[in-house]
Scaffold this motif. Structure first.
Motif, PDB file in Angstrom:
ATOM      1  N   LYS A  55       2.522  11.033  -2.621  1.00 17.34           N
ATOM      2  CA  LYS A  55       3.157  11.680  -1.472  1.00 17.34           C
ATOM      3  C   LYS A  55       4.650  11.387  -1.370  1.00 17.34           C
ATOM      4  O   LYS A  55       5.303  11.881  -0.473  1.00 17.34           O
TER       5      LYS A  55
ATOM      6  N   ASN B 210       0.842  -1.194   0.000  1.00 14.48           N
ATOM      7  CA  ASN B 210       0.000   0.000   0.000  1.00 14.48           C
ATOM      8  C   ASN B 210       0.878   1.244   0.000  1.00 14.48           C
ATOM      9  O   ASN B 210       1.240   1.763   1.040  1.00 14.48           O
TER      10      ASN B 210
ATOM     11  N   ASP C  82       1.231   5.204  -1.403  1.00 16.33           N
ATOM     12  CA  ASP C  82       0.616   6.363  -2.034  1.00 16.33           C
ATOM     13  C   ASP C  82       1.724   7.101  -2.781  1.00 16.33           C
ATOM     14  O   ASP C  82       2.499   7.847  -2.188  1.00 16.33           O
TER      15      ASP C  82
END
Length: 82
Positions: free
Chosen positions: A74, A69, A71
């Protein structure tokens, strides 16, 4: 030990791929263990100057080999976006 492998390879050439695959697997496992020992923040080799290196990691640092996981928006960019 190496002499035995060479003599077996000379007598039976079909064993050469087996020796290559087993050897590369052993070398790969050794390199992966070295990577874990050197780059993992949970392993501390210098206990005097940096006893807890995992506290200096930011949440966006990826130190795992595979992160599920992530992102990506960012994460820090270190190259230009073309």
């Amino acid at each position: 030990m190496l002499r035995v492998i060479v003599t077996h390879a000379k007598k039976h050439p079909a064993l050469i791929p087996l020796f290559v695959i087993i050897g590369s697997g052993g070398i790969g496992a050794g390199l992966y263990l070295m990577r874990l020992a050197v780059f993992n923040p949970e392993v501390s080799w210098d206990k005097k100057n940096n006893p807890e290196p995992w506290n200096k990691m930011s949440p966006s640092d990826q130190y795992k080999f595979y992160s599920v996981n992530v992102d990506y928006s960012k994460l820090k960019k270190d190259r230009p976006d073309f």
